[in-house]
Design an enzyme around this catalytic site. Sequence first.
Site, short mmCIF file in Angstrom:
data_model
loop_
_atom_site.label_atom_id
_atom_site.label_comp_id
_atom_site.label_asym_id
_atom_site.label_seq_id
_atom_site.Cartn_x
_atom_site.Cartn_y
_atom_site.Cartn_z
N HIS A 1 5.11 44.64 6.20
CA HIS A 1 5.60 43.55 7.03
C HIS A 1 5.11 42.22 6.45
O HIS A 1 3.98 42.12 5.95
CB HIS A 1 5.07 43.69 8.46
CG HIS A 1 6.12 44.08 9.45
ND1 HIS A 1 5.82 44.76 10.61
CD2 HIS A 1 7.46 43.87 9.49
CE1 HIS A 1 6.93 44.95 11.31
NE2 HIS A 1 7.93 44.42 10.65
N HIS B 1 0.82 48.19 5.53
CA HIS B 1 2.28 48.26 5.52
C HIS B 1 2.82 46.96 4.94
O HIS B 1 2.06 46.07 4.58
CB HIS B 1 2.85 48.55 6.91
CG HIS B 1 2.62 47.48 7.94
ND1 HIS B 1 1.37 47.13 8.39
CD2 HIS B 1 3.48 46.67 8.61
CE1 HIS B 1 1.47 46.18 9.30
NE2 HIS B 1 2.75 45.88 9.44
N ASP C 1 3.95 39.46 7.64
CA ASP C 1 2.71 38.82 8.08
C ASP C 1 1.47 39.49 7.48
O ASP C 1 0.40 38.89 7.47
CB ASP C 1 2.62 38.78 9.61
CG ASP C 1 2.74 40.14 10.27
OD1 ASP C 1 3.58 40.94 9.83
OD2 ASP C 1 2.02 40.40 11.27
N HIS C 2 1.63 40.70 6.96
CA HIS C 2 0.49 41.41 6.36
C HIS C 2 0.43 41.26 4.84
O HIS C 2 -0.56 41.66 4.22
CB HIS C 2 0.54 42.89 6.74
CG HIS C 2 0.25 43.13 8.18
ND1 HIS C 2 -0.94 43.67 8.62
CD2 HIS C 2 0.98 42.88 9.31
CE1 HIS C 2 -0.92 43.75 9.94
NE2 HIS C 2 0.23 43.28 10.38
N ASP D 1 -1.04 48.14 12.08
CA ASP D 1 -0.13 48.11 13.23
C ASP D 1 0.38 49.52 13.51
O ASP D 1 0.96 50.16 12.63
CB ASP D 1 1.07 47.20 12.94
CG ASP D 1 0.70 45.73 12.89
OD1 ASP D 1 -0.46 45.39 13.19
OD2 ASP D 1 1.58 44.91 12.55
N HIS E 1 4.39 53.06 13.10
CA HIS E 1 4.85 51.69 13.36
C HIS E 1 6.37 51.65 13.22
O HIS E 1 6.95 50.63 12.83
CB HIS E 1 4.18 50.75 12.36
CG HIS E 1 4.30 49.29 12.65
ND1 HIS E 1 4.20 48.75 13.92
CD2 HIS E 1 4.49 48.22 11.81
CE1 HIS E 1 4.33 47.44 13.85
NE2 HIS E 1 4.52 47.09 12.59
N HIS F 1 -5.81 40.82 15.29
CA HIS F 1 -4.34 40.62 15.25
C HIS F 1 -3.81 40.48 16.67
O HIS F 1 -2.92 41.19 17.10
CB HIS F 1 -3.71 41.81 14.53
CG HIS F 1 -2.28 41.61 14.09
ND1 HIS F 1 -1.62 40.42 14.17
CD2 HIS F 1 -1.37 42.51 13.58
CE1 HIS F 1 -0.38 40.57 13.71
NE2 HIS F 1 -0.21 41.83 13.35
#
Length: 280
Positions: free
Chosen positions: A63, A61, A65-66, A176, A153, A240
């Site tokens: 986001h 995805h 942080d990814h 996630d 998510h 994670h």
Amino acid sequence: MLEITLLGTGSPIPDPDRAGPSTLVRAGAQAFLVDCGRGVLQRAAAVGVGAAGLSAVLLTHLHSDHIAELGDVLITSWVTNFAADPAPLPIIGPPGTAEVVEATLKAFGHDIGYRIAHHADLTTPPPIEVHEYTAGPAWDRDGVTIRVAPTDHRPVTPTIGFRIESDGASVVLAGDTVPCDSLDQLAAGADALVHTVIRKDIVTQIPQQRVKDICDYHSSVREAAATANRAGVGTLVMTHYVPAIGPGQEEQWRALAATEFSGRIEVGNDLHRVEVHPRR
């Protein structure tokens, strides 16, 4: 045999001991980078994998942080690939991935221009090939297949998980998500499930509501373990971690997972490796 390396087991909060979320899956000569958290290329270098050696980048995805290090992966794979006519780097992700990649390359536009002006053998921008999926087959090369399925998510949507198979071994990477039927189906009978986890019992005690909010769209340790149990996987690999696992606390997390899953449970720091063989 497949090999999983937890390149980054951290969270969105910078941690001196944990890189951002990212997992490397090696299948023979192929290497797949799943998500691009901060610090991922340094962690990959520690296990002998450079950006130019990646077979593909898989994004669960979008986001931050990814995908924090996506730009570094794209540029470094370009400038360190010395083939005369390098093949495009495949980026496989959910809808929206092409837009993110385009914007990332635009952000590095000055750098790309400088390098083309300086190096005679760099004549074009980084060759990238984006493929967007929500479900179905996504890869079939040299004995390695990858299948995609939706995860949950929300309000982040769409999000996807990956199932990588080679030589009879299978690994599922959930990303996630909260528990959902589509992930159960994707992971059914897999030899290993890599699942992000949070400790809701700890997070709910934090006073800031913005932090508590993460509980409604991530799986707890026990929920991830229950998913592994329902799907009948061989090994649960947790990653994670939110909050970060403190020194000596690994067995607490393992014990929580063991209340829902009786199989092999892996709890590791960055660079933890897990070999995955077909179950007989």
